[in-house]
Scaffold this motif. Structure first.
Motif, mmCIF file in Angstrom:
data_model
loop_
_atom_site.group_PDB
_atom_site.id
_atom_site.type_symbol
_atom_site.label_atom_id
_atom_site.label_comp_id
_atom_site.label_asym_id
_atom_site.label_seq_id
_atom_site.Cartn_x
_atom_site.Cartn_y
_atom_site.Cartn_z
ATOM 1 N N PRO A 120 0.825 -1.217 0.000
ATOM 2 C CA PRO A 120 0.000 0.000 0.000
ATOM 3 C C PRO A 120 0.856 1.262 0.000
ATOM 4 O O PRO A 120 1.967 1.284 0.529
ATOM 5 C CB PRO A 120 -0.796 -0.130 1.308
ATOM 6 C CG PRO A 120 -0.761 -1.564 1.656
ATOM 7 C CD PRO A 120 0.551 -2.082 1.159
ATOM 8 N N ASP A 124 -3.093 5.465 0.531
ATOM 9 C CA ASP A 124 -3.963 4.423 1.082
ATOM 10 C C ASP A 124 -4.042 4.529 2.600
ATOM 11 O O ASP A 124 -5.132 4.405 3.188
ATOM 12 C CB ASP A 124 -3.438 3.039 0.683
ATOM 13 C CG ASP A 124 -3.472 2.823 -0.823
ATOM 14 O OD1 ASP A 124 -4.466 3.237 -1.445
ATOM 15 O OD2 ASP A 124 -2.511 2.249 -1.360
ATOM 16 N N ARG A 185 -2.472 -5.580 3.502
ATOM 17 C CA ARG A 185 -2.473 -5.496 2.035
ATOM 18 C C ARG A 185 -3.469 -4.464 1.516
ATOM 19 O O ARG A 185 -3.245 -3.839 0.492
ATOM 20 C CB ARG A 185 -2.820 -6.869 1.442
ATOM 21 C CG ARG A 185 -1.729 -7.913 1.649
ATOM 22 C CD ARG A 185 -2.179 -9.252 1.116
ATOM 23 N NE ARG A 185 -3.359 -9.756 1.854
ATOM 24 C CZ ARG A 185 -4.031 -10.850 1.505
ATOM 25 N NH1 ARG A 185 -3.692 -11.512 0.408
ATOM 26 N NH2 ARG A 185 -5.046 -11.250 2.237
ATOM 27 N N ARG A 186 -4.595 -4.285 2.176
ATOM 28 C CA ARG A 186 -5.644 -3.368 1.709
ATOM 29 C C ARG A 186 -6.196 -2.546 2.881
ATOM 30 O O ARG A 186 -7.340 -2.732 3.300
ATOM 31 C CB ARG A 186 -6.755 -4.169 1.027
ATOM 32 C CG ARG A 186 -7.310 -5.287 1.841
ATOM 33 C CD ARG A 186 -8.307 -6.103 1.030
ATOM 34 N NE ARG A 186 -7.633 -6.948 0.080
ATOM 35 C CZ ARG A 186 -7.202 -8.186 0.368
ATOM 36 N NH1 ARG A 186 -7.346 -8.679 1.588
ATOM 37 N NH2 ARG A 186 -6.620 -8.913 -0.544
#
Length: 269
Positions: A120, A124, A185-186
Motif C-alpha cells: 500500500p 492508502d 495489504r488493503r
C-alpha cells in the motif's frame, strides 16, 4: 357436662376455613383498578399480549417491579456518588481505543510506507486514517447514546457491566475484521468496511434511543427530548440518521474514490 357442640350433630360436617385477609400490597397502597389491556380471550382488546410486549415509557419499566416509595435503606456513600460518574466516563471512552490505535498505525505508515511491489502507498494509509477517525467518533457516539438509555432503565452497576460488555464485543470484532480482511495489504478497504459497519450500528442506536424524552420539569438541556417531549414510541429519524451516519460515510467514500484516481495518475507518471 356436655357442651353445645355435642348437641348439634351438624357441627361434625362443618369445615372451618381461615378468614381471607387483604393482600399486603392492597393494605399498604389501597385497591386500584387495573386497566384491562391484557387478555387471553380472542376478540378482546389486548388479546395475546403480555406485559413485556407493551411499549411503555421508561418510567413504567420494568412492569414487574414496584418503584420504591421511599429512599433506599442504605444510601450511597459520598465516595460512591463521586466514583460512579468517573467509572461511566472511563468505560465510555474505552470505545475509542481501537480507533486511536488504528489512526496512529495508519499515520505512521503514511510517513514510513512499507516497501514492496504491491505494498500500500501513502495515500492508502491516509484514507485509512480518515476512516479510523470516523470509526472512533461513531463508536463514542454509539456508546454515549446507549449509556443514556441504560441509565434510565438500570441501576449503576448493571449499567457499568453493560458498558464493559459492549467494549468486550467491539474490540475483538474490530481486531477480527482487520485480521480476516488483510489490513496489511488493503488498509483503505478494511477500514472502510469497519467504518461503514459502525455507521450502521450508530443508526440502529439512534432508533433504539428515540423513545427517550425529557420530563417537563427537567432542567434546560437535561435529558432527552424527542417528538415534542411526549411518549411516541420508537421512530426512524431519517434526518438525524442521514446527518450523523450517511453523510460522513458518503464524504469519505467520495474522498476514497478521488484518492484512488490520484494514486493511479501518480503511478503512471
Amino acid at each position: 357436662m356436655p357442651s353445645d357442640s355435642d348437641d348439634d350433630p351438624e357441627d361434625e360436617d362443618v369445615i372451618y376455613t381461615a378468614r381471607r385477609t387483604p393482600a399486603l400490597r392492597t393494605r399498604l397502597f389501597g385497591a386500584r383498578a387495573k386497566a384491562d389491556t391484557i387478555s387471553t380471550t380472542p376478540g378482546l382488546r389486548g388479546a395475546g399480549e403480555t406485559e413485556t410486549e407493551l411499549d411503555e415509557p421508561p418510567r413504567h419499566l420494568p412492569t414487574s417491579r414496584i418503584l420504591p416509595a421511599s429512599a433506599p435503606i442504605v444510601p450511597p456513600s459520598t465516595l460512591e456518588q463521586r466514583l460512579t460518574p468517573l467509572l461511566f466516563e472511563f468505560s465510555r471512552l474505552l470505545a475509542v481505543v481501537p480507533a486511536i490505535f488504528g489512526t496512529l498505525y495508519n499515520l505512521y505508515h503514511m510517513s514510513h510506507p512499507p516497501a514492496g511491489p504491491r505494498a500500500p502507498e501513502r495515500i492508502d494509509f491516509f484514507v485509512s486514517a480518515l476512516w479510523a477517525v470516523l470509526t472512533g467518533y461513531q463508536c463514542l457516539a454509539l456508546t454515549t447514546g446507549l449509556l443514556a438509555r441504560w441509565r434510565v432503565y438500570y441501576p449503576p452497576l448493571p449499567t457499568l457491566i453493560r458498558l464493559l460488555a459492549l467494549q468486550a464485543i467491539c474490540w475483538p470484532a474490530t481486531h477480527l475484521t482487520l485480521s480476516l480482511l488483510g489490513h496489511a495489504r488493503r488498509p483503505a478497504a478494511v477500514w472502510a468496511a469497519i467504518g461503514t459497519t459502525t455507521c450502521c450500528s450508530r443508526s440502529v442506536q439512534i432508533w433504539v434511543t428515540s423513545n427517550l424524552w425529557g420530563e417537563p420539569a427537567a432542567a434546560p438541556g437535561a435529558g432527552w427530548r424527542r417528538f415534542g417531549g411526549r411518549w411516541s414510541g420508537r421512530r426512524w429519524d431519517w434526518r438525524e440518521v442521514g446527518i450523523q451516519c450517511m453523510l460522513p460515510a458518503g464524504v469519505l467514500y467520495f474522498v476514497m474514490a478521488w484518492a484512488e484516481q490520484l494514486r493511479r495518475e501518480w503511478s503512471d507518471c
